[in-house]
Every structure is written in C-alpha cells, then in structure tokens.
Design an enzyme around this catalytic site. Structure first.
Site, PDB file in Angstrom:
ATOM      1  N   HIS A  48      -3.482  -2.173  -0.017  1.00  0.00           N
ATOM      2  CA  HIS A  48      -4.638  -2.789  -0.656  1.00  0.00           C
ATOM      3  C   HIS A  48      -5.963  -2.117  -0.319  1.00  0.00           C
ATOM      4  O   HIS A  48      -6.982  -2.432  -0.944  1.00  0.00           O
ATOM      5  CB  HIS A  48      -4.717  -4.273  -0.285  1.00  0.00           C
ATOM      6  CG  HIS A  48      -3.599  -5.095  -0.854  1.00  0.00           C
ATOM      7  ND1 HIS A  48      -3.353  -5.176  -2.207  1.00  0.00           N
ATOM      8  CD2 HIS A  48      -2.651  -5.849  -0.261  1.00  0.00           C
ATOM      9  CE1 HIS A  48      -2.310  -5.961  -2.424  1.00  0.00           C
ATOM     10  NE2 HIS A  48      -1.861  -6.376  -1.261  1.00  0.00           N
ATOM     11  N   ASP A  87       5.605  12.366   8.350  1.00  0.00           N
ATOM     12  CA  ASP A  87       5.218  13.747   8.627  1.00  0.00           C
ATOM     13  C   ASP A  87       3.761  13.837   9.066  1.00  0.00           C
ATOM     14  O   ASP A  87       3.392  14.746   9.826  1.00  0.00           O
ATOM     15  CB  ASP A  87       5.450  14.626   7.394  1.00  0.00           C
ATOM     16  CG  ASP A  87       6.911  15.000   7.202  1.00  0.00           C
ATOM     17  OD1 ASP A  87       7.743  14.618   8.050  1.00  0.00           O
ATOM     18  OD2 ASP A  87       7.232  15.672   6.199  1.00  0.00           O
ATOM     19  N   ASP A 178       0.639 -13.651  -0.114  1.00  0.00           N
ATOM     20  CA  ASP A 178       1.573 -13.436  -1.223  1.00  0.00           C
ATOM     21  C   ASP A 178       2.585 -14.575  -1.326  1.00  0.00           C
ATOM     22  O   ASP A 178       2.912 -15.037  -2.420  1.00  0.00           O
ATOM     23  CB  ASP A 178       2.308 -12.107  -1.031  1.00  0.00           C
ATOM     24  CG  ASP A 178       1.449 -10.914  -1.371  1.00  0.00           C
ATOM     25  OD1 ASP A 178       1.490 -10.471  -2.525  1.00  0.00           O
ATOM     26  OD2 ASP A 178       0.738 -10.421  -0.484  1.00  0.00           O
TER      27      ASP A 178
END
Length: 259
Positions: A48, A87, A178
């Site tokens: 977000h 990575d 949510d």
C-alpha cells in the site's frame, strides 16, 4: 561465509514477543530515522505504500546498521517479486491475502532454492550476498529466510487450519482492516464479531506452533491484541505517527496563541 543469521526468525521460534512498526513513507531517510527508534522489526510496505524494488532496496540499506529487523511486505504473492526482494537483501517476507494451503506452499517454494523451491539462482551478483562476498549463501540461505503470510479475509479464515499445516511458514499475520471489511464491517476491526474471529485465529495460530501477528493503530486495539497473545505486534504506522503528532502540535499551539 554463510548467509547472515536471521534474528527475527530466531526470536519467533523462541516464542519471544517482537514489537514493530509499519513504514509507509517509502523513503530511505525515513527508514533510517525509524531504525533509531528501538523497534524489534519494521515493515517496508510494498503493498500500500508507493514503493518499488529500488526504494525497497534503499530502505534495506538504510536499516542495515539498525537493530530493527526489516520485514518486506510484497504487493502480491508472486514468485518474481519475492525473488527480487530476497536478492535485494530481505530475509523476512510478508505476503498479503493468502487464502489457501496450496498458495502457502507455493510461497514457501518461492523462498527456497532448487531442488526444494523455485527461487532463481542469481544472488551472487546481488546485495543478498554482498555482491558475491558471501560465498556459501546459496547453500545456507533457505534456513535463514522467514516467511510470514497474511490471512485477512473470510476465505483465508476458513482455510486457516490447513494453511497452518504448511511447513516453512514461520508466522501468520491477521489483517484486521481487510478482515473486518470482508466481514461487512467496513474497516471496523473493533466490532465484537470481528474481534471474536481475531481472538480465535490468534489462538489457533499459536496452538499450531506458528507465530501469530497483527497490527494495532490505537492504544485500545494494540493492548487488546497484546492481551490476545499476538507475538509479533506492529504498534503503529509511520505516516499516522507523523500526521497525528503534527496535527496535535499545530492544534495545541494555535489554541494557546489565540486564547
């Protein structure tokens, strides 16, 4: 040289409570400042907040000298973005909207090198290995990656017990905003019906041997979640800390000046 030890993963495995904070300002300097505050962990939010892989990398660099452990929330549970943040040097990944055990298994595989996983073998040229100086990274990285999955809707709650059987998941984070919205309460995570689901979920997560986590943005909710047994607990969001303190400060001194 082996991959660095993940202190956050170890703390969760020992059952220690870890207090954290969300970072949504998406700036390297802000992350460096937050790293001086003393939190056990800090979320670099790629879902977000206006982050991309470069800004995520820059915040990881900013936190490298901090005792606060960076947790990168990816925008979506896809192998390609998990590969990139690993990575870039992340060792703990938080994945939103996990709804099935099959999805959770694929996320575990995305965090591990072959033959057990699907993570691409390119880190020797990346920050994760300090550009090739961590010679045994590929052989040792898997055991230091911490995977946290977010269960934050009714579908995820229905599949929670099955998700909790998946090996390779270190913790399960409940997304109260949510979840409450999906339950029909439009972000009201304090609704009794929502709190009941959260209490039950945190208990089930802990009973399954995983670390339960959640975010609180008010004193009442944060204390309630701590009392419920949340183990990795985020207690604020940098944007709200700045905004609320700035508004209160302006109001305080404008009222004094005009009284």
């Amino acid at each position: 040289m082996s991959a660095p030890t993940n202190p956050f993963k170890q703390a969760l495995a020992r059952g220690e409570t870890q207090i954290g904070c969300w970072m949504s300002l998406a700036e390297q300097l802000c992350a460096e400042i937050m790293g001086t505050a003393g939190f056990d962990w800090l979320v670099v939010d790629g879902e977000h907040a206006p982050n991309d892989i470069r800004s995520i990398r820059d915040q990881l660099i900013a936190l490298a000298a901090s005792a606060s452990h960076p947790v990168v929330r990816v925008p979506i549970g896809e192998t390609w973005i998990i590969k990139q943040v690993l990575d870039a040097g992340a060792q703990t990944v938080l994945v939103p909207i996990v709804e099935t055990a099959d999805q959770a298994r694929e996320l575990v595989r995305a965090c591990q090198y072959p033959p057990h996983g699907t993570r691409g073998v390119g880190a020797m040229a990346a920050r994760a290995t300090m550009f090739g100086s961590t010679s045994d990274y590929i052989q040792t990285a898997d055991q230091e990656i911490c995977l946290l999955v977010q269960v934050e809707n009714r579908a995820g709650m229905e599949a929670l017990d099955e998700i909790l059987t998946v090996d390779g998941i270190d913790g399960v984070f409940i997304g109260p905003a949510d979840l409450s919205t999906d339950m029909g309460f439009q972000g009201d995570s304090a609704a009794p019906e929502v709190r009941a689901v959260i209490v039950d979920a945190l208990k089930r997560i802990k009973a399954a041997g995983k670390a339960p986590g959640i975010l609180g943005v008010t004193q009442e909710s944060t204390q309630s979640y701590l009392d419920m047994g949340a183990q990795f607990l985020a207690v604020g969001i940098d944007v709200l800390i700045l905004a609320n303190h700035a508004r209160a400060l302006a109001k305080q001194w404008k009222e004094k000046a005009r009284s």
